[in-house]
Design an enzyme around this catalytic site. Structure first.
Site, PDB file in Angstrom:
ATOM      1  N   GLU A 112       4.131  -3.606   1.221  1.00 44.49           N
ATOM      2  CA  GLU A 112       3.800  -4.599   1.139  1.00 44.49           C
ATOM      3  C   GLU A 112       5.313  -5.649   0.654  1.00 44.49           C
ATOM      4  O   GLU A 112       5.481  -6.063  -0.414  1.00 44.49           O
ATOM      5  CB  GLU A 112       2.724  -4.967   0.169  1.00 44.49           C
ATOM      6  CG  GLU A 112       1.602  -4.322   0.336  1.00 44.49           C
ATOM      7  CD  GLU A 112       0.599  -4.498  -0.679  1.00 44.49           C
ATOM      8  OE1 GLU A 112       1.011  -4.944  -1.831  1.00 44.49           O
ATOM      9  OE2 GLU A 112      -0.597  -4.541  -0.259  1.00 44.49           O
ATOM     10  N   GLU A 141      -4.866   0.199   4.000  1.00 38.98           N
ATOM     11  CA  GLU A 141      -5.383   0.185   2.511  1.00 38.98           C
ATOM     12  C   GLU A 141      -6.485  -0.644   2.588  1.00 38.98           C
ATOM     13  O   GLU A 141      -6.556  -1.868   2.420  1.00 38.98           O
ATOM     14  CB  GLU A 141      -4.585  -0.307   1.431  1.00 38.98           C
ATOM     15  CG  GLU A 141      -3.025   0.480   1.423  1.00 38.98           C
ATOM     16  CD  GLU A 141      -2.246   0.070   0.159  1.00 38.98           C
ATOM     17  OE1 GLU A 141      -2.746  -0.861  -0.606  1.00 38.98           O
ATOM     18  OE2 GLU A 141      -0.893   0.480   0.354  1.00 38.98           O
TER      19      GLU A 141
HETATM   20  C1  GLA Z   1      -1.415  -2.921  -2.883  1.00 34.01           C
HETATM   21  C2  GLA Z   1      -0.321  -1.689  -2.836  1.00 34.01           C
HETATM   22  C3  GLA Z   1      -0.841  -0.311  -3.142  1.00 34.01           C
HETATM   23  C4  GLA Z   1      -1.842  -0.607  -4.405  1.00 34.01           C
HETATM   24  C5  GLA Z   1      -2.806  -1.732  -3.969  1.00 34.01           C
HETATM   25  C6  GLA Z   1      -3.686  -1.673  -5.275  1.00 34.01           C
HETATM   26  O1  GLA Z   1      -1.676  -3.018  -1.816  1.00 34.01           O
HETATM   27  O2  GLA Z   1      -0.078  -1.518  -1.601  1.00 34.01           O
HETATM   28  O3  GLA Z   1      -0.123   0.393  -3.641  1.00 34.01           O
HETATM   29  O4  GLA Z   1      -0.993  -1.040  -5.460  1.00 34.01           O
HETATM   30  O5  GLA Z   1      -2.204  -2.768  -3.886  1.00 34.01           O
HETATM   31  O6  GLA Z   1      -3.129  -2.417  -6.486  1.00 34.01           O
END
Ligand code: GLA
Ligand code: ZN
Length: 666
Positions: A143, A300
């Site tokens: 991210e 995710e």
């Molecule tokens: C993001 C991150 C994860 C986790 C999620 C939930 O998407 O990539 O590592 O931290 O948020 O907070």
């Protein structure tokens, strides 16, 4: 093959547990995991000493159960031994404050020492895993985001500007630095747009946002280049943050990647309400699919309550399955749940995964297993099958960045405006692509161009050609206001698209909340009136036909919306903004003009999306509401999750249910 998986952190658990995890995963139909994206501390416990033994063992355990692996490069979380080497490793935020150690994503994207350590860990990983057949792809970092305003970035920005403009004379002219005596005589005088002053030169500010996006792209590319050298056939991806995240140009970022993936969190801990509109993930999925005009993965997918300090509302039975099929319906070929098991330690102790803290399978595991079983049946039919859209909504990161500099009206937000336009089509079950201003428009019947604030000659020519060839083009206010340097155009608005619109903006009014107007449409098939808010372009026709008028104020009875014939096509100019009923009516009007049919008519809150499979159109009918809903089918279908039995007439969808139907060609 459909990729069905989990984000797995074996390093959080004793090795003795790993075999049980792999067994439970395989039993639930999981065939892929993502790992290691936060494991730098274990992979390189001290400067230059690498240790991959634990990860080798985890990969072996998983692959022994037929599970493949996506590895993350661990650069989002650098260990203390690295971050303590130099203060400048830490990012400086917009207010000028330097980050400190303790969370993640703390680094400056242009720091040379960080780049050096990045290269070393990525080369070490590439050399070690190039022959490992269980590894199929790589996620670069995690991210990307957050702009840095440090002195290293300032210098890099000055170099970036030098390359772009060549001479200071050119830069001064493009930014109009004569205003308030900002004429630069040395490159080193150029500042970064810190919040320490109230407002910056719009040209400088837009360039800084472009430069920051380019910085992350270059950093990502430096990792991709290493990995590709060792593993030319592995896919490279990065987990993006959907439609809303505004700081990176995702079209640029994904040009260097093979696969788009993103992180879908529907119910965050920050929300006070349980229900986020399903139109938000829908728009995000469509945007992700449109980036490379290819199917994508959800890397995710929220699979339990989210939470750092506060625990978000829970997932009700069926919601995980509903969100999974919504992603698939919009083009996901991979579904990876965040995360396998809820952690006992760390900031995300309350970010729940498929398994709770204790690791004993419960309700959410059972739901994942059910989906896994269903995908064993229909996954092969789904994987690789495209989504077909005849309508495009055009967005631009130059425009996004420019609106961050100058929102124009307190109540205007570009991303929300696009969402509002999108929702009109979503409610009708009409598929939409989200294209960039540089994309080709062949194959679409209508292109909606909401508030294209920064508009270049190339974009105008692209839209003119599309309309001339028979397409429907729709503009909304604040289109064509700026050139690529974020200077206001020296012509009547909507500037470069005034000609094709057959209309000019006589004057514009930025509407405060207590001075709304009304737009009255006067077309045979659109006679309604709606509140007009945020902005009012008072129009003067130059060949276009008036479609709607303002009702109030000094510009009452002046045109508010127009329709123009241009070549074989039609150009609509909407001079004001409205509510959901307004955009609903717009969508119906545009669909009728462009002759685009909804997939199916459904009650509100029941979504239909489709993929085109080799066996025919696969419809996903999804009940996002809290009630049982009835849907009247428009033909004969095979119910794919019910032994392919024939269905027609009225079907009933209980709370949060999903029905998957294949068009019966017989
Ligand atoms: C993001 C991150 C994860 C986790 C999620 C939930 O998407 O990539 O590592 O931290 O948020 O907070
Ligand atoms: Zn920096």
């Amino acid at each position: 093959m459909f990729y069905f998986g989990a984000d797995y952190y074996p390093e959080h658990w004793p090795q003795a547990r790993w075999a049980e995890d792999a067994r439970l995963m395989a039993e639930a139909g999981i065939n892929v995991v993502r790992m290691a994206e936060f494991a730098w501390s274990l992979l390189e416990p001290e400067n230059g000493r690498f240790d991959f033994t634990w990860l080798d063992k985890a990969i072996n355990t998983l692959s022994g159960h037929g599970i493949q692996v996506v590895l993350g490069t661990p650069t989002a979380t650098a260990p203390p031994w690295l971050m303590s080497q130099q203060e400048e490793l830490f990012l400086v935020d917009k207010s000028g404050v330097r980050r400190t150690f303790g969370l993640r994503r703390a680094y400056c994207p242009n720091n040379p020492l960080y780049h050096e350590h990045t290269r070393r860990i990525v080369i070490a990983l590439a050399q070690h895993y190039q022959g490992e057949t269980a590894v199929i792809g790589w996620q670069i970092d995690n991210e990307f985001g957050d702009r840095c305003y440090c002195s290293i970035c300032q210098q890099a920005f000055q170099t970036w500007l030098q390359k772009k403009y060549g001479t200071l004379a050119e830069l001064n002219q493009k930014w109009g630095t004569i205003f308030w005596s900002h004429v630069y005589t040395e490159w080193s005088q150029i500042p970064v747009p810190l919040d320490t002053i109230a407002s910056h030169n719009p040209g400088l500010n837009l360039d800084y946002y472009r430069f920051m996006s380019d910085s992350y792209r270059a950093y990502q590319k430096s990792q991709i280049d290493i990995l590709r050298q060792y593993m030319p056939h592995h896919f490279m991806t990065h987990n993006l943050m959907g439609f809303k995240y505004p700081f990176l140009n995702n079209y640029d970022m994904t040009e260097d990647l093979d696969l788009v993936s993103w992180d879908n969190y529907v119910r965050m801990q920050w929300l006070e309400e349980t229900n986020v509109s399903p139109t938000m993930p829908a728009l995000a999925h469509d945007t992700m699919r449109s980036l490379k005009k290819k199917n994508f993965w959800v890397m995710e997918q929220q699979s339990g309550s989210g939470g750092w300090e506060i625990v978000s509302p829970h997932l009700k039975p069926g919601e995980l399955r509903l969100w999974t099929y919504q992603a698939i319906a919009h083009g996901a070929d991979g579904m990876v749940y965040f995360r396998w098991r809820t952690a006992l330690h760390g900031t995300e102790q309350y970010w729940h995964g498929i398994l709770d803290h204790h690791g004993i399978p419960g309700r959410r595991y059972a739901e994942v297993k059910q989906i896994g079983q269903e995908l064993q049946e229909i996954g092969d039919l789904i994987a690789g099958s495209p989504v077909h859209a005849e309508i495009a909504i055009m967005q631009s990161y130059d425009t996004r960045f420019a609106f961050q500099v100058q929102p124009n009206n307190r109540r205007f937000q570009y991303e929300s405006h696009i969402q509002a336009v999108y929702n009109g089509f979503y409610d009708l079950n009409i598929p939409v692509d989200i294209v960039s201003e540089k994309d080709g428009l062949q194959g679409y019947k209508a292109v909606i161009v909401p508030a294209m604030y920064v508009l270049t000659e190339e974009t105008a020519a692209n839209l003119e050609a599309f309309a001339a060839a028979g397409g429907v083009v729709v503009f909304t206010p604040r289109t064509g206001v700026k050139d690529a340097d974020n200077a206001v155009v020296n012509m009547k608005l909507p500037g470069l698209v005034a000609k094709m619109s057959g209309v000019e903006v006589e004057e514009y009014v930025s509407l405060p909340a207590d001075q709304e107007n009304t737009i009255q449409f006067g077309l045979p098939d659109l006679e309604e009136e709606f509140p007009a808010s945020v902005w009012a372009d008072v129009l003067e026709t130059k060949g276009a036909k008036v479609a709607g008028w303002y009702a109030d104020d000094f510009y009452a009875n002046k045109p508010a919306a127009t329709l123009n014939k241009f070549g074989d096509g039609t150009v609509i100019y909407l001079g004001t903004m409205g509510d959901s009923l307004f955009y609903g009516a717009m969508a119906r009007w545009i669909a009728a003009l462009a002759v685009v049919e909804p997939l199916l008519a459904t009650p509100a809150g029941v979504e239909v999306a489709a993929r085109t499979t080799p066996r025919g159109k696969l419809l996903f009918i999804m009940n996002h509401t809290e009630c049982t809903q009835e849907v009247v089918l428009n033909g004969r279908y095979c119910d794919m999750l019910n032994g392919e039995t024939a269905v027609s007439g009225t079907i009933t969808l209980p709370f949060k249910a999903v029905v998957i139907l294949l068009t019966d060609k017989a």
